[in-house]
Motif scaffolding. Structure first.
Motif, PDB file in Angstrom:
ATOM      1  N   ALA A  17       0.881  -1.202   0.083  1.00 43.50           N
ATOM      2  CA  ALA A  17       0.020  -0.194  -0.096  1.00 43.50           C
ATOM      3  C   ALA A  17       0.940   1.439   0.000  1.00 43.50           C
ATOM      4  O   ALA A  17       1.880   1.419   0.954  1.00 43.50           O
ATOM      5  CB  ALA A  17      -0.921  -0.062   1.444  1.00 43.50           C
ATOM      6  N   CYS A  25       7.727   5.483   0.393  1.00 42.12           N
ATOM      7  CA  CYS A  25       7.058   4.569  -0.733  1.00 42.12           C
ATOM      8  C   CYS A  25       7.835   4.345  -1.846  1.00 42.12           C
ATOM      9  O   CYS A  25       8.107   3.288  -2.362  1.00 42.12           O
ATOM     10  CB  CYS A  25       5.550   4.971  -0.881  1.00 42.12           C
ATOM     11  SG  CYS A  25       4.349   4.877   0.462  1.00 42.12           S
ATOM     12  N   LYS A  47       0.751  -3.984  -6.032  1.00 42.52           N
ATOM     13  CA  LYS A  47       0.916  -2.746  -5.443  1.00 42.52           C
ATOM     14  C   LYS A  47      -0.644  -2.166  -5.427  1.00 42.52           C
ATOM     15  O   LYS A  47      -1.505  -2.246  -6.354  1.00 42.52           O
ATOM     16  CB  LYS A  47       1.692  -1.954  -6.321  1.00 42.52           C
ATOM     17  CG  LYS A  47       3.312  -2.260  -6.052  1.00 42.52           C
ATOM     18  CD  LYS A  47       4.279  -1.508  -6.827  1.00 42.52           C
ATOM     19  CE  LYS A  47       4.533  -0.160  -6.232  1.00 42.52           C
ATOM     20  NZ  LYS A  47       5.252  -0.518  -4.987  1.00 42.52           N
ATOM     21  N   LEU A  48      -0.801  -1.390  -4.314  1.00 36.73           N
ATOM     22  CA  LEU A  48      -2.015  -0.891  -4.077  1.00 36.73           C
ATOM     23  C   LEU A  48      -1.895   0.787  -3.801  1.00 36.73           C
ATOM     24  O   LEU A  48      -1.387   1.321  -2.858  1.00 36.73           O
ATOM     25  CB  LEU A  48      -2.764  -1.221  -2.940  1.00 36.73           C
ATOM     26  CG  LEU A  48      -4.058  -0.529  -2.648  1.00 36.73           C
ATOM     27  CD1 LEU A  48      -4.853  -0.543  -3.767  1.00 36.73           C
ATOM     28  CD2 LEU A  48      -4.514  -0.953  -1.362  1.00 36.73           C
ATOM     29  N   THR A  50      -3.101   3.844  -2.893  1.00 36.19           N
ATOM     30  CA  THR A  50      -4.108   4.149  -1.815  1.00 36.19           C
ATOM     31  C   THR A  50      -4.573   5.733  -2.351  1.00 36.19           C
ATOM     32  O   THR A  50      -5.650   6.103  -1.833  1.00 36.19           O
ATOM     33  CB  THR A  50      -3.509   4.490  -0.407  1.00 36.19           C
ATOM     34  OG1 THR A  50      -2.328   5.378  -0.375  1.00 36.19           O
ATOM     35  CG2 THR A  50      -3.083   2.972   0.072  1.00 36.19           C
ATOM     36  N   ALA A  57      -8.382   1.402   0.095  1.00 37.43           N
ATOM     37  CA  ALA A  57      -7.486   1.761   1.400  1.00 37.43           C
ATOM     38  C   ALA A  57      -8.257   1.768   2.644  1.00 37.43           C
ATOM     39  O   ALA A  57      -7.700   1.191   3.619  1.00 37.43           O
ATOM     40  CB  ALA A  57      -6.735   2.921   1.150  1.00 37.43           C
ATOM     41  N   ILE A  62      -6.013   1.056   5.977  1.00 33.54           N
ATOM     42  CA  ILE A  62      -4.512   1.516   6.018  1.00 33.54           C
ATOM     43  C   ILE A  62      -4.513   2.818   6.616  1.00 33.54           C
ATOM     44  O   ILE A  62      -5.094   4.030   5.954  1.00 33.54           O
ATOM     45  CB  ILE A  62      -4.259   1.512   4.628  1.00 33.54           C
ATOM     46  CG1 ILE A  62      -4.160   0.029   3.875  1.00 33.54           C
ATOM     47  CG2 ILE A  62      -2.866   2.213   4.252  1.00 33.54           C
ATOM     48  CD1 ILE A  62      -3.904   0.013   2.602  1.00 33.54           C
ATOM     49  N   ILE A  65       1.476   4.747   5.355  1.00 28.56           N
ATOM     50  CA  ILE A  65       2.119   4.116   4.257  1.00 28.56           C
ATOM     51  C   ILE A  65       3.626   4.447   4.181  1.00 28.56           C
ATOM     52  O   ILE A  65       4.101   5.482   4.845  1.00 28.56           O
ATOM     53  CB  ILE A  65       1.537   4.440   3.017  1.00 28.56           C
ATOM     54  CG1 ILE A  65       1.498   6.064   2.878  1.00 28.56           C
ATOM     55  CG2 ILE A  65       0.333   3.729   2.729  1.00 28.56           C
ATOM     56  CD1 ILE A  65       1.036   6.471   1.614  1.00 28.56           C
ATOM     57  N   ARG A  79       0.536  -7.507   8.752  1.00 29.28           N
ATOM     58  CA  ARG A  79       0.757  -6.311   8.180  1.00 29.28           C
ATOM     59  C   ARG A  79       1.830  -5.640   8.777  1.00 29.28           C
ATOM     60  O   ARG A  79       2.103  -5.880  10.181  1.00 29.28           O
ATOM     61  CB  ARG A  79      -0.530  -5.437   8.030  1.00 29.28           C
ATOM     62  CG  ARG A  79      -1.093  -4.613   9.225  1.00 29.28           C
ATOM     63  CD  ARG A  79      -2.024  -3.737   9.013  1.00 29.28           C
ATOM     64  NE  ARG A  79      -3.296  -4.164   8.228  1.00 29.28           N
ATOM     65  CZ  ARG A  79      -4.066  -3.349   7.740  1.00 29.28           C
ATOM     66  NH1 ARG A  79      -3.765  -2.187   7.425  1.00 29.28           N
ATOM     67  NH2 ARG A  79      -4.986  -4.162   6.932  1.00 29.28           N
TER      68      ARG A  79
END
Length: 101
Positions: A17, A25, A47-48, A50, A57, A62, A65, A79
């Motif tokens: 995320a 990130c 991959k997300l 967000t 998300a 979430i 990040i 996680r």
């Protein structure tokens, strides 16, 4: 697409995320790609974004990040948040799955 890849996958799925504006990130992206080369095909890595998938998300709760979420049989098993190096991603994933290096 997320549902198909995570909830219906026959292999564990590791989700990164992230967001385009997130410096950590972007720094972790090459490490995630390197981890994918080591872990696949036994683990699928996706991959997300967000930023573009805000509803998803939120559904995944979430809060920070980058966050890695590991799924098996469509259920979250663990996680971890924060930028990691490739070896850390591989080791964390294998440990959570109970797989020897």
């Amino acid at each position: 697409m997320f549902k198909r890849q995570v909830e219906r996958s026959g292999v564990p799925v590791l989700v990164d995320a992230w967001a385009p504006w997130c410096g950590p990130c972007r720094m972790m992206a090459p490490a995630f790609a390197e981890a994918a080369r080591v872990l696949e095909p036994d683990v699928r890595l996706i991959k997300l974004d967000t930023e573009s998938e805000q509803a998803l998300a939120a559904r995944l709760s979430i809060r920070s990040i980058p966050t890695l979420i590991l799924f098996r049989d469509g259920r979250e098993i663990d996680r971890i948040s924060g930028a990691l190096q490739a070896r850390q991603i591989v080791d964390w994933t294998r440990q959570r799955l109970g797989v020897a290096a």
